[in-house]
Design an enzyme around this catalytic site. Structure first.
Site, PDB file in Angstrom:
ATOM      1  N   ALA A   1      -6.559  27.845   5.771  1.00 43.41           N
ATOM      2  CA  ALA A   1      -6.075  26.532   6.214  1.00 43.41           C
ATOM      3  C   ALA A   1      -4.556  26.517   6.158  1.00 43.41           C
ATOM      4  O   ALA A   1      -3.935  27.339   5.487  1.00 43.41           O
ATOM      5  CB  ALA A   1      -6.659  25.422   5.338  1.00 43.41           C
TER       6      ALA A   1
ATOM      7  N   LEU B   1      -0.789  23.867   7.370  1.00 40.26           N
ATOM      8  CA  LEU B   1      -0.202  22.670   7.949  1.00 40.26           C
ATOM      9  C   LEU B   1       0.081  22.842   9.438  1.00 40.26           C
ATOM     10  O   LEU B   1       0.291  23.961   9.923  1.00 40.26           O
ATOM     11  CB  LEU B   1       1.115  22.340   7.244  1.00 40.26           C
ATOM     12  CG  LEU B   1       1.062  22.049   5.748  1.00 40.26           C
ATOM     13  CD1 LEU B   1       2.482  21.848   5.226  1.00 40.26           C
ATOM     14  CD2 LEU B   1       0.200  20.843   5.455  1.00 40.26           C
TER      15      LEU B   1
ATOM     16  N   PRO C   1      -8.432   9.027   2.768  1.00 36.99           N
ATOM     17  CA  PRO C   1      -7.841   7.938   3.553  1.00 36.99           C
ATOM     18  C   PRO C   1      -7.376   6.736   2.751  1.00 36.99           C
ATOM     19  O   PRO C   1      -6.642   5.899   3.276  1.00 36.99           O
ATOM     20  CB  PRO C   1      -8.973   7.558   4.519  1.00 36.99           C
ATOM     21  CG  PRO C   1     -10.225   8.024   3.855  1.00 36.99           C
ATOM     22  CD  PRO C   1      -9.841   9.259   3.108  1.00 36.99           C
ATOM     23  N   GLY C   2      -7.752   6.646   1.473  1.00 31.02           N
ATOM     24  CA  GLY C   2      -7.240   5.557   0.657  1.00 31.02           C
ATOM     25  C   GLY C   2      -5.846   5.813   0.134  1.00 31.02           C
ATOM     26  O   GLY C   2      -5.170   4.881  -0.330  1.00 31.02           O
TER      27      GLY C   2
ATOM     28  N   GLU D   1       0.158  32.281  -2.684  1.00 29.66           N
ATOM     29  CA  GLU D   1      -0.621  33.183  -1.841  1.00 29.66           C
ATOM     30  C   GLU D   1      -0.506  34.645  -2.274  1.00 29.66           C
ATOM     31  O   GLU D   1      -1.350  35.463  -1.900  1.00 29.66           O
ATOM     32  CB  GLU D   1      -0.193  33.029  -0.382  1.00 29.66           C
ATOM     33  CG  GLU D   1      -0.550  31.655   0.197  1.00 29.66           C
ATOM     34  CD  GLU D   1      -0.150  31.526   1.649  1.00 29.66           C
ATOM     35  OE1 GLU D   1       0.495  32.456   2.174  1.00 29.66           O
ATOM     36  OE2 GLU D   1      -0.474  30.493   2.261  1.00 29.66           O
TER      37      GLU D   1
ATOM     38  N   GLU E   1      -3.391  12.194   5.799  1.00 31.29           N
ATOM     39  CA  GLU E   1      -3.692  13.563   6.230  1.00 31.29           C
ATOM     40  C   GLU E   1      -4.965  13.607   7.066  1.00 31.29           C
ATOM     41  O   GLU E   1      -6.009  13.067   6.677  1.00 31.29           O
ATOM     42  CB  GLU E   1      -3.865  14.504   5.039  1.00 31.29           C
ATOM     43  CG  GLU E   1      -4.146  15.936   5.488  1.00 31.29           C
ATOM     44  CD  GLU E   1      -4.395  16.900   4.338  1.00 31.29           C
ATOM     45  OE1 GLU E   1      -4.390  18.120   4.588  1.00 31.29           O
ATOM     46  OE2 GLU E   1      -4.587  16.441   3.197  1.00 31.29           O
TER      47      GLU E   1
ATOM     48  N   ARG F   1      -4.312  26.140  -7.291  1.00 35.08           N
ATOM     49  CA  ARG F   1      -3.831  24.854  -6.802  1.00 35.08           C
ATOM     50  C   ARG F   1      -3.307  24.064  -8.000  1.00 35.08           C
ATOM     51  O   ARG F   1      -4.077  23.565  -8.824  1.00 35.08           O
ATOM     52  CB  ARG F   1      -4.953  24.102  -6.092  1.00 35.08           C
ATOM     53  CG  ARG F   1      -5.408  24.766  -4.799  1.00 35.08           C
ATOM     54  CD  ARG F   1      -4.291  24.899  -3.803  1.00 35.08           C
ATOM     55  NE  ARG F   1      -4.737  25.369  -2.488  1.00 35.08           N
ATOM     56  CZ  ARG F   1      -3.923  25.625  -1.483  1.00 35.08           C
ATOM     57  NH1 ARG F   1      -2.607  25.460  -1.631  1.00 35.08           N
ATOM     58  NH2 ARG F   1      -4.398  26.049  -0.327  1.00 35.08           N
TER      59      ARG F   1
ATOM     60  N   GLU G   1      -3.338  34.445   6.628  1.00 36.12           N
ATOM     61  CA  GLU G   1      -4.026  34.439   5.344  1.00 36.12           C
ATOM     62  C   GLU G   1      -5.070  35.538   5.214  1.00 36.12           C
ATOM     63  O   GLU G   1      -5.367  35.966   4.091  1.00 36.12           O
ATOM     64  CB  GLU G   1      -4.669  33.074   5.101  1.00 36.12           C
ATOM     65  CG  GLU G   1      -3.636  31.953   4.951  1.00 36.12           C
ATOM     66  CD  GLU G   1      -4.225  30.690   4.350  1.00 36.12           C
ATOM     67  OE1 GLU G   1      -5.465  30.549   4.311  1.00 36.12           O
ATOM     68  OE2 GLU G   1      -3.430  29.839   3.905  1.00 36.12           O
TER      69      GLU G   1
ATOM     70  N   ARG H   1       0.852  -1.180   0.000  1.00 42.02           N
ATOM     71  CA  ARG H   1       0.000   0.000   0.000  1.00 42.02           C
ATOM     72  C   ARG H   1       0.894   1.238   0.000  1.00 42.02           C
ATOM     73  O   ARG H   1       1.743   1.400   0.892  1.00 42.02           O
ATOM     74  CB  ARG H   1      -0.930   0.015   1.214  1.00 42.02           C
ATOM     75  CG  ARG H   1      -1.991  -1.073   1.195  1.00 42.02           C
ATOM     76  CD  ARG H   1      -2.982  -0.856   0.066  1.00 42.02           C
ATOM     77  NE  ARG H   1      -4.011  -1.898  -0.008  1.00 42.02           N
ATOM     78  CZ  ARG H   1      -3.953  -2.938  -0.817  1.00 42.02           C
ATOM     79  NH1 ARG H   1      -2.891  -3.102  -1.612  1.00 42.02           N
ATOM     80  NH2 ARG H   1      -4.936  -3.821  -0.855  1.00 42.02           N
TER      81      ARG H   1
END
Length: 208
Positions: free
Chosen positions: A80, A82, A119-120, A148, A124, A68, A101, A41
């Protein structure tokens, strides 16, 4: 049957990290399946993130528009960022991101929801906060760079965001989840029924 996600760890018999980037990496695990077979995986290893649905006194949500590159889109998003260091308090990170921001501070904070974004293929985890009682932050604006530097800011009624989500016009995960969650909250038990800002987060444990 309890309708609740539960932590579980299947046996990993080998692990490698074929790629390490600036903020994230890719890991390959050999995982023992329930039938005893072993399968590889591959997934992104991610430090975790916070996002902020900032709601003003007029029922508008603070949103920003940012390019993005992986999806080749300019997306409307909520602030948002990290988690910069392992164990970082997510509320402190959220307060920092809202300042950096949008140059905004908030007096009232709740946990709106917690999500695994993909999740696959990634580990994160994102904590989405609801921030209220907004005002302009003190001091100089944070100097932005890279994507930004081209960022646009707006305040949009929550109902307009919900309509945009359901019409397939808005796609950012945190905006979609945050807008729909807050809409449900306001039509349900209300903001005070939400978890406090310092609620435990098993996916990314932190110091008080």
């Amino acid at each position: 049957m309890a309708l609740e996600d539960t932590a579980e760890h299947w046996q990993v018999v080998a692990s490698a990290t074929p790629f390490t980037g600036h903020k994230t990496s890719v890991r390959t695990d050999d995982v023992v399946m329930p039938d005893g077979a072993v399968h590889q995986r591959d997934y992104q290893v991610h430090p975790g993130s916070v996002a902020i649905l900032a709601l003003d006194e007029e029922g508008r949500v603070l949103v920003l528009r940012q390019y993005r590159h992986p999806v080749r889109h300019k997306l409307w998003e909520i602030p948002a960022g990290l988690l910069d260091v392992p164990g970082e308090n997510p509320l402190h990170a959220a307060q920092r991101e809202l300042y950096e921001e949008a140059h905004v501070k908030a007096e009232r904070w709740h946990v709106l929801t917690d999500v695994f974004t993909s999740p696959g293929g990634s580990d994160e985890a994102v904590r989405i906060f609801l921030a209220q009682d907004l005002s302009e932050a003190d001091g100089e604006r944070f100097e932005v760079a890279e994507e930004e530097a081209d960022m646009e800011l707006a305040r949009v009624p929550l109902d307009d965001l919900v309509r945009g989500v359901l019409a397939g016009e808005l796609h950012n995960t945190c905006l979609v989840v945050g807008a729909l969650a807050l809409s449900a909250v306001l039509r349900g038990d209300g903001v005070e029924a939400l978890r406090p800002a310092g609620a435990p987060w098993p996916a990314r444990p932190f110091e008080e």
